[in-house]
Every structure is written in C-alpha cells, then in structure tokens.
Design a protein around this motif. Structure first.
Motif, PDB file in Angstrom:
ATOM      1  N   TYR A 265      47.682  29.285  27.545  1.00 52.63           N
ATOM      2  CA  TYR A 265      47.402  28.600  26.285  1.00 52.63           C
ATOM      3  C   TYR A 265      47.314  27.089  26.489  1.00 52.63           C
ATOM      4  O   TYR A 265      48.081  26.497  27.246  1.00 52.63           O
ATOM      5  CB  TYR A 265      48.503  28.894  25.270  1.00 52.63           C
ATOM      6  CG  TYR A 265      48.609  30.359  24.914  1.00 52.63           C
ATOM      7  CD1 TYR A 265      47.881  30.896  23.859  1.00 52.63           C
ATOM      8  CD2 TYR A 265      49.432  31.210  25.655  1.00 52.63           C
ATOM      9  CE1 TYR A 265      47.979  32.238  23.535  1.00 52.63           C
ATOM     10  CE2 TYR A 265      49.528  32.557  25.350  1.00 52.63           C
ATOM     11  CZ  TYR A 265      48.789  33.069  24.287  1.00 52.63           C
ATOM     12  OH  TYR A 265      48.878  34.406  23.979  1.00 52.63           O
ATOM     13  N   SER A 266      46.375  26.488  25.755  1.00 50.58           N
ATOM     14  CA  SER A 266      46.210  25.038  25.748  1.00 50.58           C
ATOM     15  C   SER A 266      46.726  24.494  24.423  1.00 50.58           C
ATOM     16  O   SER A 266      46.336  24.984  23.354  1.00 50.58           O
ATOM     17  CB  SER A 266      44.730  24.687  25.910  1.00 50.58           C
ATOM     18  OG  SER A 266      44.502  23.321  25.662  1.00 50.58           O
TER      19      SER A 266
ATOM     20  N   ALA B 206      47.726  17.938  35.366  1.00 50.51           N
ATOM     21  CA  ALA B 206      46.456  18.491  34.889  1.00 50.51           C
ATOM     22  C   ALA B 206      45.695  17.473  34.041  1.00 50.51           C
ATOM     23  O   ALA B 206      46.284  16.597  33.400  1.00 50.51           O
ATOM     24  CB  ALA B 206      46.699  19.765  34.079  1.00 50.51           C
ATOM     25  N   ILE B 207      44.382  17.631  34.061  1.00 47.55           N
ATOM     26  CA  ILE B 207      43.478  16.919  33.156  1.00 47.55           C
ATOM     27  C   ILE B 207      42.836  17.968  32.260  1.00 47.55           C
ATOM     28  O   ILE B 207      42.235  18.934  32.745  1.00 47.55           O
ATOM     29  CB  ILE B 207      42.387  16.163  33.921  1.00 47.55           C
ATOM     30  CG1 ILE B 207      42.991  15.036  34.753  1.00 47.55           C
ATOM     31  CG2 ILE B 207      41.325  15.612  32.967  1.00 47.55           C
ATOM     32  CD1 ILE B 207      42.012  14.388  35.728  1.00 47.55           C
ATOM     33  N   GLY B 208      42.973  17.796  30.959  1.00 46.42           N
ATOM     34  CA  GLY B 208      42.356  18.711  30.016  1.00 46.42           C
ATOM     35  C   GLY B 208      41.248  18.009  29.260  1.00 46.42           C
ATOM     36  O   GLY B 208      41.449  16.922  28.717  1.00 46.42           O
TER      37      GLY B 208
ATOM     38  N   VAL C 207      50.989  27.297  30.405  1.00 49.15           N
ATOM     39  CA  VAL C 207      51.033  26.533  29.162  1.00 49.15           C
ATOM     40  C   VAL C 207      50.624  25.103  29.466  1.00 49.15           C
ATOM     41  O   VAL C 207      51.292  24.407  30.249  1.00 49.15           O
ATOM     42  CB  VAL C 207      52.438  26.552  28.526  1.00 49.15           C
ATOM     43  CG1 VAL C 207      52.474  25.664  27.277  1.00 49.15           C
ATOM     44  CG2 VAL C 207      52.842  27.979  28.171  1.00 49.15           C
ATOM     45  N   LEU C 208      49.519  24.670  28.879  1.00 52.90           N
ATOM     46  CA  LEU C 208      49.090  23.277  28.980  1.00 52.90           C
ATOM     47  C   LEU C 208      49.728  22.523  27.827  1.00 52.90           C
ATOM     48  O   LEU C 208      49.498  22.837  26.663  1.00 52.90           O
ATOM     49  CB  LEU C 208      47.568  23.185  28.911  1.00 52.90           C
ATOM     50  CG  LEU C 208      46.820  23.980  29.982  1.00 52.90           C
ATOM     51  CD1 LEU C 208      45.321  23.925  29.728  1.00 52.90           C
ATOM     52  CD2 LEU C 208      47.147  23.462  31.371  1.00 52.90           C
ATOM     53  N   THR C 209      50.523  21.517  28.152  1.00 48.70           N
ATOM     54  CA  THR C 209      51.472  20.947  27.194  1.00 48.70           C
ATOM     55  C   THR C 209      50.871  20.017  26.146  1.00 48.70           C
ATOM     56  O   THR C 209      51.548  19.659  25.181  1.00 48.70           O
ATOM     57  CB  THR C 209      52.545  20.150  27.946  1.00 48.70           C
ATOM     58  OG1 THR C 209      51.895  19.071  28.665  1.00 48.70           O
ATOM     59  CG2 THR C 209      53.315  21.026  28.902  1.00 48.70           C
ATOM     60  N   GLY C 210      49.614  19.612  26.312  1.00 49.03           N
ATOM     61  CA  GLY C 210      49.100  18.526  25.497  1.00 49.03           C
ATOM     62  C   GLY C 210      49.382  17.201  26.187  1.00 49.03           C
ATOM     63  O   GLY C 210      50.189  17.102  27.114  1.00 49.03           O
ATOM     64  N   SER C 211      48.727  16.157  25.735  1.00 52.25           N
ATOM     65  CA  SER C 211      48.666  14.918  26.495  1.00 52.25           C
ATOM     66  C   SER C 211      49.923  14.057  26.405  1.00 52.25           C
ATOM     67  O   SER C 211      50.511  13.902  25.333  1.00 52.25           O
ATOM     68  CB  SER C 211      47.467  14.092  26.047  1.00 52.25           C
ATOM     69  OG  SER C 211      47.226  13.030  26.942  1.00 52.25           O
TER      70      SER C 211
END
Length: 256
Positions: free
Chosen positions: A54-55, A132-134, A224-228
């Motif tokens: 999940y992003s 990571a870069i989203g 889990v992509l945490t947000g910026s």
C-alpha cells in the motif's frame, strides 16, 4: 454513483494510467468515500492483477495542504509500478511531484486479533526498510471533491523506486533519520522521518486501522510506503532526484 457510471470511470482511469494521459473524467459524480474506494478498486483490477502492498499520501501537514487533503489517503501498489534500483523513468502527463518516503516490509499478518494497533505493535512486524521515491500524479483533470478524486485516482500513486534494503534496523528509531533531497546535486529540502505522522510506524498503524475497519489486514511481504518526509517536490524531465536517509542510505532516479 450507479454501477454503470462507476465502471465507466474505472475503465477510463485504467486506460489513462496505462497510456500516461490526463483527460476530463466525471469525478464530480463521486459522492462518498465508498464511491471513491469502489472506483479505485475497479480501476486497479483493470490496470494490474498483482499488488505489492500500500502507498500512503498526505501523512504530513505540508503535503496535506499542497494536495488539499484533510487526512491521509491510501491505495494498493500495482506491481507494474513498483521498481527496485530503477535508474531512470519517463514521467507521464499529470505529474504532481515526488514523495521522499520509506518503504517498510511487513513480516507477518497485522493487526493481531487482540493486541492494540499502535506504534509499539507495528514495530514488531516491520522486518526491512528501504529509502524510496514515490511519484504522484493525476489521470483526470481536477473536478469535484479533492479527497474523493484523489482516492479514486489510484490514491494519486504513479510509481515507486526503492533503494537498497536494510534488515538490521530498529524500527522504533526511524523517526530520527535525517532526510536530505537534492535535485541535480542541489539541496532542495531537509527534514526528518519524524514528520510522517510523528513517526513512520504511525503510518503502519494508521493503515492497519483503516484496513481493519473493512475487515482486512496487512500480510507478510506487504510493503507500506509511508508518505513523504518532505513537501512534495516538483520534478521535471532532465532532472535527477537523490534522497539521503541518514544511516539508511540513499535512493536516486533520473527523469526523462
């Protein structure tokens, strides 16, 4: 929003994402969060059949303000948009910018049946962490309610680029990571990972609570992509974004 309208919206969102297009779509027909989540789910099913986790988006106040979102949003990560060690990527139309975030790998099903869903229990199920870069963007020109549009439009997720994985980490200390972003070698932003809901593990707990409210869970090997950690950074063709996450290492990508 009736079933036929929802299916039509989902088909057009998936088409635009595959083609890297932005068009006028009937986002104003979305009336509730349930409508938006249904559109997102249907569009994702048409776009890919494999998902990596999940992003999250808008987990810090600066991003919430820039995207006109009052709280975080999330969406499943399509495998075709998830890249390890990618050195360059072509930017589609509709780009909003880049998130400088953490990619946390989950080691077991969460939440548990009786334990609380909080930072402490979340720390016990994170088995790896990567810088990571989203990339965030839209497939529809803005109309309607910002939050509902963002949810339906794949949670604004475009692509994720991950750096090297670290398994020997203390998740409870992730908020202390110092984050520095550079565009073409020039420093454009600095912060710490603690800007993510006060601690990156709070992003995991927040997501687990949202999933649990719908009788779902995080599973082993989910990411889990945490947000910026930083404000959304505008990125343009010809630029290289490099982000250092203290002792965790760095990740970079050139945009074309």
């Amino acid at each position: 929003m009736d079933a036929a309208q929802l299916q039509n919206l989902a088909e057009n969102l998936a088409r635009n994402r595959r083609a890297g297009l932005v068009t006028d779509l009937p986002m104003s027909l979305l009336e509730t969060e349930a409508d938006a989540l249904s559109a997102q789910s249907a569009a994702l099913d048409l776009f890919d059949d494999d998902f990596r986790g999940y992003s999250l988006v808008a987990t810090n106040p600066a991003v919430q303000r820039s995207l006109d979102l009052g709280s975080p949003i999330f969406a499943p990560i399509a495998s075709r948009s998830f890249h390890d060690g990618l050195e360059h990527i072509t930017l589609p139309r509709g780009m909003l910018g880049a998130q400088c975030e953490l990619a946390l790998t989950i080691g077991e099903t969460y939440p548990f049946s009786i334990d609380p869903i909080d930072r402490q229990t979340a720390a016990g199920i994170v088995v790896a962490c990567q810088p990571a870069i989203g990339l965030l963007g839209r497939r529809s020109r803005p109309t309607g309610v910002s939050a509902l549009m963002a949810i339906a439009d794949f949670g604004l997720h475009v692509a994720t680029i991950r750096g090297a994985s670290h398994h020997h980490i203390d998740p409870s200390q992730l908020d202390r990571l110092k984050v520095t972003a550079r565009l073409n070698g020039n420093v454009v932003a600095r912060s710490t990972a603690g800007t993510i809901l006060g601690h990156p593990l709070e992003a995991v707990a927040w997501l687990a609570r949202k999933l649990a409210s719908d009788h779902r869970q995080l599973n082993a090997d989910d990411v889990v992509l945490t947000g910026s950690c930083l404000p959304i950074l505008q990125v343009l063709p010809g630029q290289t974004l490099s982000v250092e996450f203290g002792t965790l290492g760095s990740v970079s990508c050139r945009f074309e």
